[in-house]
Design a protein around this motif. Structure first.
Motif, short mmCIF file in Angstrom:
data_model
loop_
_atom_site.label_atom_id
_atom_site.label_comp_id
_atom_site.label_asym_id
_atom_site.label_seq_id
_atom_site.Cartn_x
_atom_site.Cartn_y
_atom_site.Cartn_z
N LEU A 70 -1.84 5.63 1.59
CA LEU A 70 -0.61 4.72 1.53
C LEU A 70 -0.86 2.84 2.57
O LEU A 70 -0.11 2.56 1.91
CB LEU A 70 0.22 5.92 2.66
CG LEU A 70 0.69 6.97 2.18
CD1 LEU A 70 0.96 7.66 3.43
CD2 LEU A 70 1.46 6.85 1.34
N ARG A 86 -3.00 1.67 1.77
CA ARG A 86 -3.04 0.21 1.17
C ARG A 86 -1.91 -0.19 -0.20
O ARG A 86 -2.43 -0.56 -0.74
CB ARG A 86 -4.61 1.16 0.33
CG ARG A 86 -5.75 1.22 0.76
CD ARG A 86 -6.58 1.55 0.63
NE ARG A 86 -7.25 -0.22 -0.25
CZ ARG A 86 -8.20 -0.73 0.24
NH1 ARG A 86 -9.23 -0.30 1.23
NH2 ARG A 86 -8.40 -2.04 -0.37
N LEU A 87 -1.28 0.74 -0.30
CA LEU A 87 0.00 0.14 -0.78
C LEU A 87 0.59 -0.78 -0.51
O LEU A 87 1.54 -1.07 0.28
CB LEU A 87 0.95 1.47 -1.26
CG LEU A 87 0.27 3.35 -2.01
CD1 LEU A 87 1.42 4.08 -2.31
CD2 LEU A 87 0.22 2.91 -3.85
N THR A 88 0.94 -1.60 -1.77
CA THR A 88 2.41 -2.34 -1.62
C THR A 88 3.67 -2.02 -0.88
O THR A 88 3.73 -0.84 -1.19
CB THR A 88 2.55 -3.62 -2.72
OG1 THR A 88 1.30 -3.77 -2.95
CG2 THR A 88 3.57 -3.99 -2.26
N ILE A 101 1.59 8.73 -5.87
CA ILE A 101 -0.04 8.76 -5.24
C ILE A 101 -0.44 9.89 -5.85
O ILE A 101 0.43 10.71 -6.07
CB ILE A 101 -0.67 8.06 -3.50
CG1 ILE A 101 -0.12 7.12 -3.48
CG2 ILE A 101 -2.17 9.09 -3.72
CD1 ILE A 101 -0.98 7.48 -1.49
N SER A 140 7.04 3.93 -6.35
CA SER A 140 5.36 4.11 -6.39
C SER A 140 4.37 5.46 -6.13
O SER A 140 5.56 6.01 -5.89
CB SER A 140 4.13 3.61 -5.34
OG SER A 140 5.09 2.05 -4.61
N CYS A 142 7.15 -0.91 -0.61
CA CYS A 142 8.33 -0.26 -1.76
C CYS A 142 9.21 0.95 -1.44
O CYS A 142 8.56 1.02 0.70
CB CYS A 142 7.42 0.80 -3.32
SG CYS A 142 6.46 2.29 -2.37
N VAL A 161 6.81 6.53 -1.73
CA VAL A 161 5.83 7.14 -2.56
C VAL A 161 6.42 8.44 -2.75
O VAL A 161 6.39 9.07 -1.86
CB VAL A 161 4.88 6.29 -1.31
CG1 VAL A 161 3.27 7.64 -2.35
CG2 VAL A 161 5.22 4.96 -1.01
#
Length: 165
Positions: free
Chosen positions: A88, A90-92, A35, A33, A94, A97
Protein backbone atom coordinates in the motif's frame (compact mmCIF):
# COMPACT_ATOMS: atom_id res chain seq x y z
CA UNK A 1 -6.59 6.07 1.02
CA UNK A 2 -9.38 3.76 2.04
CA UNK A 3 -8.67 0.04 1.76
CA UNK A 4 -11.40 -2.53 1.18
CA UNK A 5 -10.91 -6.22 0.49
CA UNK A 6 -12.66 -8.68 -1.78
CA UNK A 7 -12.27 -12.22 -0.42
CA UNK A 8 -13.60 -15.64 -1.29
CA UNK A 9 -12.62 -19.11 -2.33
CA UNK A 10 -11.02 -19.70 -5.71
CA UNK A 11 -13.67 -19.76 -8.42
CA UNK A 12 -16.17 -17.66 -6.45
CA UNK A 13 -16.04 -14.74 -8.88
CA UNK A 14 -13.82 -12.20 -7.11
CA UNK A 15 -12.07 -11.04 -10.28
CA UNK A 16 -15.32 -10.88 -12.26
CA UNK A 17 -16.91 -8.78 -9.52
CA UNK A 18 -13.92 -6.41 -9.48
CA UNK A 19 -14.00 -6.14 -13.26
CA UNK A 20 -17.58 -4.83 -13.03
CA UNK A 21 -17.16 -2.91 -9.77
CA UNK A 22 -14.20 -0.76 -10.83
CA UNK A 23 -16.06 1.03 -13.69
CA UNK A 24 -19.08 1.57 -11.39
CA UNK A 25 -16.85 3.25 -8.80
CA UNK A 26 -15.03 5.29 -11.45
CA UNK A 27 -18.40 6.50 -12.77
CA UNK A 28 -19.08 7.90 -9.29
CA UNK A 29 -15.92 9.99 -9.54
CA UNK A 30 -13.57 7.84 -7.45
CA UNK A 31 -9.94 7.10 -8.25
CA UNK A 32 -9.50 3.36 -7.66
CA UNK A 33 -6.42 1.13 -7.49
CA UNK A 34 -6.19 -2.64 -7.01
CA UNK A 35 -3.72 -4.92 -5.27
CA UNK A 36 -4.10 -8.58 -6.26
CA UNK A 37 -2.50 -11.37 -4.29
CA UNK A 38 -1.16 -14.32 -6.27
CA UNK A 39 -0.72 -17.61 -4.43
CA UNK A 40 1.85 -18.83 -6.91
CA UNK A 41 4.84 -17.42 -8.68
CA UNK A 42 3.98 -15.17 -11.58
CA UNK A 43 5.85 -13.22 -14.19
CA UNK A 44 4.70 -10.24 -16.20
CA UNK A 45 7.88 -10.39 -18.21
CA UNK A 46 8.96 -12.64 -21.08
CA UNK A 47 12.25 -14.47 -21.59
CA UNK A 48 14.41 -12.68 -24.12
CA UNK A 49 13.03 -9.20 -23.43
CA UNK A 50 15.56 -6.63 -22.18
CA UNK A 51 13.78 -6.21 -18.84
CA UNK A 52 13.77 -9.98 -18.29
CA UNK A 53 17.48 -10.10 -19.07
CA UNK A 54 18.15 -7.28 -16.57
CA UNK A 55 16.30 -9.18 -13.81
CA UNK A 56 18.03 -12.43 -14.73
CA UNK A 57 21.35 -10.60 -14.45
CA UNK A 58 20.48 -9.77 -10.82
CA UNK A 59 18.85 -6.33 -10.80
CA UNK A 60 16.82 -5.84 -7.60
CA UNK A 61 14.21 -3.76 -9.44
CA UNK A 62 13.47 -3.09 -13.08
CA UNK A 63 11.10 -0.34 -14.18
CA UNK A 64 9.50 -0.33 -17.61
CA UNK A 65 8.07 2.95 -18.84
CA UNK A 66 6.22 4.19 -21.90
CA UNK A 67 3.81 6.96 -22.75
CA UNK A 68 0.83 4.81 -21.75
CA UNK A 69 1.97 3.00 -18.57
CA UNK A 70 4.84 2.08 -16.34
CA UNK A 71 5.52 -0.98 -14.22
CA UNK A 72 7.99 -1.68 -11.45
CA UNK A 73 9.13 -5.26 -10.96
CA UNK A 74 10.79 -5.97 -7.63
CA UNK A 75 12.59 -9.26 -7.12
CA UNK A 76 12.04 -10.62 -3.61
CA UNK A 77 14.83 -13.19 -3.99
CA UNK A 78 15.63 -14.05 -0.33
CA UNK A 79 13.19 -11.51 1.14
CA UNK A 80 9.87 -12.62 2.64
CA UNK A 81 6.65 -11.89 0.78
CA UNK A 82 5.80 -8.22 1.41
CA UNK A 83 2.99 -7.34 3.80
CA UNK A 84 -0.06 -5.56 2.48
CA UNK A 85 1.00 -2.39 4.34
CA UNK A 86 4.32 -2.39 2.45
CA UNK A 87 2.52 -2.72 -0.89
CA UNK A 88 0.00 0.00 0.00
CA UNK A 89 2.85 2.39 0.81
CA UNK A 90 4.16 2.00 -2.75
CA UNK A 91 0.88 3.03 -4.41
CA UNK A 92 0.14 6.49 -5.72
CA UNK A 93 -2.53 8.06 -3.49
CA UNK A 94 -6.11 7.39 -4.61
CA UNK A 95 -9.59 7.32 -3.07
CA UNK A 96 -9.96 3.57 -2.73
CA UNK A 97 -7.67 0.55 -2.93
CA UNK A 98 -9.51 -2.69 -3.60
CA UNK A 99 -7.56 -5.70 -2.40
CA UNK A 100 -8.23 -9.09 -3.96
CA UNK A 101 -7.02 -11.93 -1.81
CA UNK A 102 -4.96 -11.26 1.33
CA UNK A 103 -7.69 -13.06 3.33
CA UNK A 104 -5.64 -12.94 6.52
CA UNK A 105 -5.04 -9.17 6.46
CA UNK A 106 -7.23 -7.28 8.96
CA UNK A 107 -8.98 -4.93 6.52
CA UNK A 108 -12.73 -4.73 5.99
CA UNK A 109 -13.80 -7.21 3.35
CA UNK A 110 -16.69 -8.25 1.19
CA UNK A 111 -16.88 -11.99 0.78
CA UNK A 112 -17.90 -13.34 -2.62
CA UNK A 113 -19.74 -16.56 -1.83
CA UNK A 114 -21.40 -19.11 -4.10
CA UNK A 115 -23.08 -21.96 -2.18
CA UNK A 116 -23.03 -24.10 -5.36
CA UNK A 117 -19.20 -24.25 -5.09
CA UNK A 118 -19.62 -26.38 -1.96
CA UNK A 119 -17.19 -24.31 0.12
CA UNK A 120 -18.10 -23.00 3.58
CA UNK A 121 -18.57 -19.26 3.96
CA UNK A 122 -15.57 -17.35 5.28
CA UNK A 123 -17.66 -14.80 7.21
CA UNK A 124 -18.35 -17.38 9.92
CA UNK A 125 -14.62 -17.42 10.78
CA UNK A 126 -13.53 -13.82 10.08
CA UNK A 127 -14.58 -10.70 11.97
CA UNK A 128 -13.23 -8.42 9.25
CA UNK A 129 -15.79 -9.60 6.66
CA UNK A 130 -18.42 -6.88 6.83
CA UNK A 131 -20.78 -8.14 4.09
CA UNK A 132 -21.24 -11.04 1.71
CA UNK A 133 -22.15 -10.87 -1.97
CA UNK A 134 -23.98 -14.01 -2.99
CA UNK A 135 -25.76 -15.38 -6.03
CA UNK A 136 -28.60 -16.76 -3.89
CA UNK A 137 -30.33 -15.89 -0.62
CA UNK A 138 -28.48 -17.07 2.48
CA UNK A 139 -28.79 -16.43 6.19
CA UNK A 140 -25.93 -14.38 7.62
CA UNK A 141 -25.33 -12.09 10.61
CA UNK A 142 -23.95 -9.45 8.21
CA UNK A 143 -25.50 -7.75 5.16
CA UNK A 144 -26.06 -10.07 2.20
CA UNK A 145 -25.80 -8.25 -1.14
CA UNK A 146 -26.94 -9.59 -4.52
CA UNK A 147 -23.73 -10.56 -6.30
CA UNK A 148 -24.95 -9.42 -9.71
CA UNK A 149 -26.26 -6.04 -8.53
CA UNK A 150 -23.08 -4.03 -9.00
CA UNK A 151 -24.69 -0.70 -8.06
CA UNK A 152 -25.76 -2.09 -4.68
CA UNK A 153 -22.30 -3.54 -4.03
CA UNK A 154 -20.66 -0.22 -5.03
CA UNK A 155 -23.05 1.75 -2.81
CA UNK A 156 -22.27 -0.52 0.15
CA UNK A 157 -18.50 -0.08 -0.26
CA UNK A 158 -18.85 3.70 -0.61
CA UNK A 159 -20.97 3.90 2.56
CA UNK A 160 -18.77 1.52 4.53
CA UNK A 161 -15.58 3.37 3.59
CA UNK A 162 -17.27 6.75 4.09
CA UNK A 163 -16.13 7.92 0.67
CA UNK A 164 -17.26 11.26 -0.68
CA UNK A 165 -18.78 10.96 -4.16
Amino acid sequence: MKVFGIAGWSGSGKTTLLEKLIPALLARGLKVSVIKHAHHGFDIDKPGKDSYRHRAAGAAEVMLASGSRWALMHECRDEPEPALSTLLARLTPCDLVLVEGFKQEPVPKLEVHRPANGKPPLFAERDDIVAVACDEAIAAPIPVLPLNDIATVADFIIRHCQLKV
